[in-house]
Design a protein around this motif. Structure first.
Motif, PDB file in Angstrom:
ATOM      1  N   ARG A   1       0.848  -1.207   0.000  1.00  0.00           N
ATOM      2  CA  ARG A   1       0.000   0.000   0.000  1.00  0.00           C
ATOM      3  C   ARG A   1       0.876   1.246   0.000  1.00  0.00           C
ATOM      4  NH1 ARG A   1      -2.386   3.118   4.028  1.00  0.00           N
ATOM      5  NH2 ARG A   1      -4.445   3.951   3.539  1.00  0.00           N
TER       6      ARG A   1
ATOM      7  N   LYS B   1      -3.435   6.767  -0.637  1.00  0.00           N
ATOM      8  CA  LYS B   1      -4.887   6.776  -0.794  1.00  0.00           C
ATOM      9  C   LYS B   1      -5.246   7.864  -1.782  1.00  0.00           C
ATOM     10  CE  LYS B   1      -8.945   6.022   2.039  1.00  0.00           C
ATOM     11  NZ  LYS B   1      -9.445   5.861   3.402  1.00  0.00           N
TER      12      LYS B   1
ATOM     13  N   GLY C   1     -10.162   5.806  -3.303  1.00  0.00           N
ATOM     14  CA  GLY C   1      -9.740   4.462  -2.950  1.00  0.00           C
ATOM     15  C   GLY C   1      -8.275   4.381  -2.574  1.00  0.00           C
ATOM     16  N   GLU C   2      -7.824   3.171  -2.232  1.00  0.00           N
ATOM     17  CA  GLU C   2      -6.435   2.972  -1.839  1.00  0.00           C
ATOM     18  C   GLU C   2      -5.576   2.616  -3.040  1.00  0.00           C
ATOM     19  OE1 GLU C   2      -6.892   0.043   1.275  1.00  0.00           O
ATOM     20  OE2 GLU C   2      -6.772   1.626   2.776  1.00  0.00           O
TER      21      GLU C   2
ATOM     22  N   TYR D   1      -1.978   0.766  -4.444  1.00  0.00           N
ATOM     23  CA  TYR D   1      -0.977  -0.253  -4.140  1.00  0.00           C
ATOM     24  C   TYR D   1       0.080  -0.297  -5.244  1.00  0.00           C
ATOM     25  CZ  TYR D   1      -4.591  -1.923  -0.930  1.00  0.00           C
ATOM     26  OH  TYR D   1      -5.533  -2.007   0.057  1.00  0.00           O
TER      27      TYR D   1
ATOM     28  N   LYS E   1      -4.953   1.282  -8.284  1.00  0.00           N
ATOM     29  CA  LYS E   1      -5.856   2.126  -7.493  1.00  0.00           C
ATOM     30  C   LYS E   1      -7.204   1.433  -7.350  1.00  0.00           C
ATOM     31  CE  LYS E   1      -7.330   6.983  -7.470  1.00  0.00           C
ATOM     32  NZ  LYS E   1      -7.263   8.234  -8.256  1.00  0.00           N
TER      33      LYS E   1
ATOM     34  N   SER F   1     -13.099   2.240  -3.520  1.00  0.00           N
ATOM     35  CA  SER F   1     -13.852   1.822  -2.337  1.00  0.00           C
ATOM     36  C   SER F   1     -15.244   1.352  -2.754  1.00  0.00           C
ATOM     37  CB  SER F   1     -13.974   3.005  -1.359  1.00  0.00           C
ATOM     38  OG  SER F   1     -14.890   2.707  -0.350  1.00  0.00           O
TER      39      SER F   1
END
Length: 400
Positions: A79, A82, A86-87, A89, A102, A105
């Motif tokens: 990770r 954000k 969304g998050e 990685y 990306k 969410s």
């Protein structure tokens, strides 16, 4: 007597056990049938979300298993941040390519709209100063965007950090400014579609290993007709501090919205300060007001970030300050186009137009509880409070 009791007891047990068994069997059967319901194929999901565009987008579609393998099952170690919805990685694809993944969410309704918008827009764009779009994943509730991995994070990470800002020399800042200008010029003039980004700010400018800027996050971007001068909207989206007054107050936008945002960024890159300073009581005025006063008083070099005061080109700094001020004029018709901006940079002898007092609509007079520091907004226009300072522009003789 005992025999009769045993028969009654047996009947009771039968009456309890049989219906219970039937009920449990029915529940398991229903669950099995639901689980057996065939999932929608990736192609049908693609058609549902993108219609006719699905054929051109299909080669860019990744399956979820590939991305799980690339990101070590979206592990915490992978990770890296954000995003807007969304998050993000870091991942490595099977061919060894490093990517930023990306993940949207699942609870974000606005994010779903931005996902479709971003895929539709950025899949059609390709430029050195735009982040490269690798592909996307769309499986049931999972929505993921895949980009090239950009190692140096975003511009704001360097610009507004007291230690990291020392790593940005004037030469690098000047090249970053010109790179952002070229990226916006491409969006407005050179791509097959005229694209207005609508959320240009330092956190949406990524820097690669050579500090080349790449504009990112096209979730709020708008495609307009090539010959369309202005668009009206009843919903304001973007970030306070980078919006021009005609958009924030009346929902009117054109490419001059991006020009205004670019001007704010230019002045932030030069000064190392954010435009919104209303949360700091010791700051007497907003950045645009501060820069304008220094320019008017012919002390514009005082605004320079102290980290670059030892080594810079006075000619380049002066030109950038004037370009920044021209881009943040109150009247959108007075702001230059990005074609004009690039011509200012390319010609050593070009005489720039005189700049007038810029828009001061977000300075210390704004209520910080209503306009928080770099807050993303998404609200109807009728909820907006007029916050433009109505001042008369006065022509003065100023340095060019």
């Amino acid at each position: 007597m005992d025999e009769r009791k045993r028969k009654v007891s047996l009947r009771i047990w039968i009456l309890i056990i049989v219906p219970t068994t039937v009920f449990i069997t029915f529940i398991f059967l229903c669950y099995y049938l639901i689980k057996r319901k065939p999932k929608k194929s990736n192609k049908s999901l693609l058609r549902e979300n993108f219609g006719k565009e699905s054929l051109t987008l299909e080669p860019l579609q990744f399956n979820l298993a590939t991305l799980k393998a690339a990101t070590n099952n979206f592990s915490e170690q992978n990770r890296i941040g954000k995003g807007g919805f969304g998050e993000v990685y870091k991942g490595i694809l099977l061919d060894g390519q490093h990517v930023a993944v990306k993940m949207l969410s699942k609870n974000s309704t606005q994010g779903a709209k931005e996902f479709k918008n971003e895929v539709s827009v950025i899949a059609k764009l390709q430029h050195r100063n735009l982040v490269t779009f690798i592909g996307f994943c769309l499986e049931e509730q999972t929505k993921i965007l895949i980009y090239e991995y950009v190692s140096n994070k975003s511009l704001d990470y360097f610009l507004f950090d007291s230690q990291l800002s020392k790593l940005l020399s004037w030469t690098e800042r000047y090249n970053i400014i010109k790179g952002i200008a070229r990226g916006i010029f491409y969006l407005h003039e050179l791509s097959r579609l005229k694209v207005i980004h609508r959320d240009l700010k330092p956190s949406n400018v990524l820097l690669d290993e050579n500090m080349i800027p790449k504009i990112s996050d096209f979730g709020l971007a708008k495609i307009v007709e090539i010959n369309q001068d202005q668009v009206n909207t009843n919903k304001i989206v973007g970030t306070f501090g980078y919006m021009p007054p005609e958009y924030a107050m009346f929902g009117q936008f054109s490419e001059k919205l991006d020009v205004f945002s670019f001007g704010v960024m230019v002045l932030e890159i030069i000064t190392g300060k954010k435009n919104l300073s209303s949360h700091k009581p010791h700051v007497p005025e907003g950045l645009l007001s501060y820069v304008w006063r220094q320019w008017r008083d012919q002390t514009w070099l005082d605004i320079l970030d102290p980290n670059i005061k030892e080594n810079y080109s006075e000619f380049e700094v002066t030109k950038c300050i004037q370009i920044g001020l021209l881009c943040v004029q109150q009247n959108p018709d007075v702001r230059p186009t990005m074609t004009d901006v690039l011509s200012y940079f390319s010609s050593y002898f070009n005489e720039l137009p005189s700049s007038q007092e810029p828009a001061f609509f977000l300075n210390e007079r704004s209520n910080p509880t209503i306009f928080p520091q770099e807050s993303n907004i998404n609200q109807p226009i009728n909820n907006c409070i007029p916050f433009s300072t109505n001042k008369m522009s006065v022509s003065e003789f100023l340095p060019r």
